[in-house]
Design an enzyme around this catalytic site. Structure first.
Site, mmCIF file in Angstrom:
data_model
loop_
_atom_site.group_PDB
_atom_site.id
_atom_site.type_symbol
_atom_site.label_atom_id
_atom_site.label_comp_id
_atom_site.label_asym_id
_atom_site.label_seq_id
_atom_site.Cartn_x
_atom_site.Cartn_y
_atom_site.Cartn_z
ATOM 1 N N ASP A 141 -6.052 1.676 -0.686
ATOM 2 C CA ASP A 141 -4.641 1.887 -1.009
ATOM 3 C C ASP A 141 -3.972 2.313 0.293
ATOM 4 O OD1 ASP A 141 -2.139 2.847 -1.728
ATOM 5 O OD2 ASP A 141 -2.816 3.582 -3.690
ATOM 6 N N ARG A 159 6.818 -16.840 -14.311
ATOM 7 C CA ARG A 159 5.703 -15.883 -14.361
ATOM 8 C C ARG A 159 4.588 -16.354 -13.427
ATOM 9 N NH1 ARG A 159 2.272 -16.575 -18.074
ATOM 10 N NH2 ARG A 159 3.689 -16.710 -19.842
ATOM 11 N N LYS A 193 7.266 2.053 -1.902
ATOM 12 C CA LYS A 193 7.376 3.128 -0.931
ATOM 13 C C LYS A 193 7.861 2.580 0.421
ATOM 14 C CE LYS A 193 5.721 5.382 -4.447
ATOM 15 N NZ LYS A 193 4.295 5.570 -4.667
ATOM 16 N N TYR A 227 -4.036 8.948 -5.730
ATOM 17 C CA TYR A 227 -2.737 8.984 -6.389
ATOM 18 C C TYR A 227 -2.946 9.291 -7.886
ATOM 19 C CZ TYR A 227 1.710 7.295 -8.148
ATOM 20 O OH TYR A 227 2.909 7.196 -8.787
HETATM 21 C C1 LIG Z 1 3.401 5.429 -5.698
HETATM 22 C C2 LIG Z 1 2.000 5.125 -5.411
HETATM 23 C C3 LIG Z 1 1.258 4.268 -6.249
HETATM 24 C C4 LIG Z 1 1.846 3.660 -7.493
HETATM 25 O O1 LIG Z 1 2.879 2.768 -7.194
HETATM 26 P P1 LIG Z 1 4.128 2.457 -8.173
HETATM 27 O O2 LIG Z 1 4.896 1.468 -7.399
HETATM 28 O O3 LIG Z 1 4.836 3.765 -8.391
HETATM 29 O O4 LIG Z 1 3.570 1.933 -9.442
HETATM 30 C C5 LIG Z 1 -0.053 4.003 -5.888
HETATM 31 N N1 LIG Z 1 -0.623 4.552 -4.804
HETATM 32 C C6 LIG Z 1 0.057 5.389 -3.979
HETATM 33 C C7 LIG Z 1 -0.626 5.968 -2.781
HETATM 34 C C8 LIG Z 1 1.382 5.706 -4.257
HETATM 35 O O5 LIG Z 1 2.047 6.546 -3.453
#
Ligand SMILES: *Cc1c(COP(=O)(O)O)cnc(C)c1O
Length: 382
Positions: free
Chosen positions: A173, A49, A198, A101
């Site tokens: 982000d 962890r 992503k 998001y």
């Molecule tokens: C998918 C996404 C998230 C969240 O990520 P997860 O891996 O699904 O928890 C946050 N910000 C953006 C812009 C995203 O596309």
């Protein structure tokens, strides 16, 4: 040497040369929870962890890629954004992009609000509005650019100025752009946040998140928070990300080129009323976008005039998959109004222009003409 290398090369070598035991080129999956100590006392590795060699290899790679002091890896993008909010004290105030998001919106409204964190969602395209939303207790400005799903552009340099002028952090982000297209830390941001799920991993097969920071102290603090709260990335998942990220430059180049073609073709189509894509010549914010990013990315949205026709359009698709998520090799299409942004109250969705006729497309790696043809034949059904 490393500093003169292009990030396109750095990304290929993430995780390479990490194995002191056998010199394995591909970092092994250290599928272990605990580590034998030499004699008494702790060794460099103690408990997975806290730290795990596979995860660490990826963390070093992502930090290098963005020339940050450190990267902390989480079990999902949301776990990363949660850790970021764990830096805040009670009664802190956060300013966020209003079309963030959906999961980030839910995290603020459903979770952190109960712990006494206050927040304001603003149209961060408008620098004046951001400045006006700042309060004496504002500790964090959290922006997405291009935003989701309307690909709206926020001026990152101005956000740095406003946040730092108020003693707050700026977090970006950067999921849609990746460090290969936009480098928030180089522009002065305090955190680059990623849903690694992503583009970075890129294959629609692993959930992961990351925060990269230019500050050693902050990198240590985030590692401590990850250890304290436990949402860390598993060794196998870290390995999958490492495998996927190596092809990021090639994937992104191709996906972006295809997205440009798709955006142009859809713009010219009589059954599409609007296309949102920063690569289009008339896109609002395009000039600003290219002052802070080196490509338009591979996400686009488009509006159909009649929302009733959306189910027929989706049913007619044969190559593009109707599915949430984005950034992977397969082209995916979603209906933000009923899917990714359903967390927003309906009146909010309408106010933000997330209309029932809007579709968001994540352009994948299929042959460009096949993607275009699939969309065009499905438009015959609307
Ligand atoms: C998918 C996404 C998230 C969240 O990520 P997860 O891996 O699904 O928890 C946050 N910000 C953006 C812009 C995203 O596309």
């Amino acid at each position: 040497m490393a500093n003169h290398r292009h990030p396109e090369s750095t990304v290929v070598h993430i995780g390479v040369g990490q194995d002191p035991s056998y010199g394995a080129l591909s970092t092994p999956i250290y599928q272990t929870v605990t580590y034998q100590h030499p004699g008494s006392g702790l060794g460099p590795f103690d408990y997975s962890r806290t730290v795990n060699p596979t995860r660490l290899g990826l963390a070093h790679g992502l930090a290098d890629l963005e020339q940050g002091a450190g990267a902390t890896l989480f079990s999902s993008g949301m776990a990363a954004i949660t850790a970021l909010c764990h830096l805040l004290d009670q009664k802190s105030h956060v300013v966020l992009t209003e079309d963030v998001y959906g999961g980030t919106y839910r995290l603020m409204v459903d979770v952190f609000q109960r712990f006494g964190v206050q927040f304001t969602f603003v149209d961060t395209r408008d620098v004046e509005k951001v400045a006006a939303a700042m309060q004496p207790n504002t500790r964090l400005v959290f922006v997405e650019t291009p935003s989701n799903p309307l690909l709206q552009i926020t001026d990152l340099r101005s956000m740095v100025e406003i946040a730092h002028g108020h003693g707050a952090w700026l977090a970006v982000d950067n999921t849609f752009m990746t460090p290969l297209r936009q480098r928030p830390l180089a522009l002065g941001a305090d955190f680059s946040v990623y849903s690694v799920t992503k583009y970075l991993s890129g294959h629609n097969d692993v959930l992961a998140g990351a925060i990269v920071t230019p500050s050693h102290e902050m990198a240590i603090r985030l590692d401590e928070l990850a250890n304290a709260t436990g949402g860390v990335l598993a060794p196998f998942d870290a390995w999958l990300v490492m495998r996927g990220v190596k092809t990021l430059a090639a994937r992104l180049d191709r996906q972006e080129r295809t997205a440009q073609i798709v955006a142009e073709r859809l713009s010219a189509h009589p059954r599409v009323s609007h296309v949102f894509y920063p690569g289009l010549p008339k896109a609002p914010g395009r000039t600003l976008h290219f002052e802070q990013a080196t490509g338009a990315g591979a996400m686009l949205s488009f509006q159909l005039p009649d929302p009733q026709s959306i189910p027929r359009f989706m049913d007619a698709l044969q190559l593009v998959s109707p599915a949430v998520s984005l950034g992977g090799v397969e082209s995916l299409i979603t209906h933000p109004f009923s899917e990714t942004h359903r967390e927003f109250p309906e009146s909010e969705r309408l106010r933000l222009n997330i209309l029932p006729g809007l579709l968001r497309l994540s352009v994948g790696l299929e042959y460009p003409d096949d993607i275009v043809q699939d969309l065009i034949q499905a438009l015959d059904h609307v």
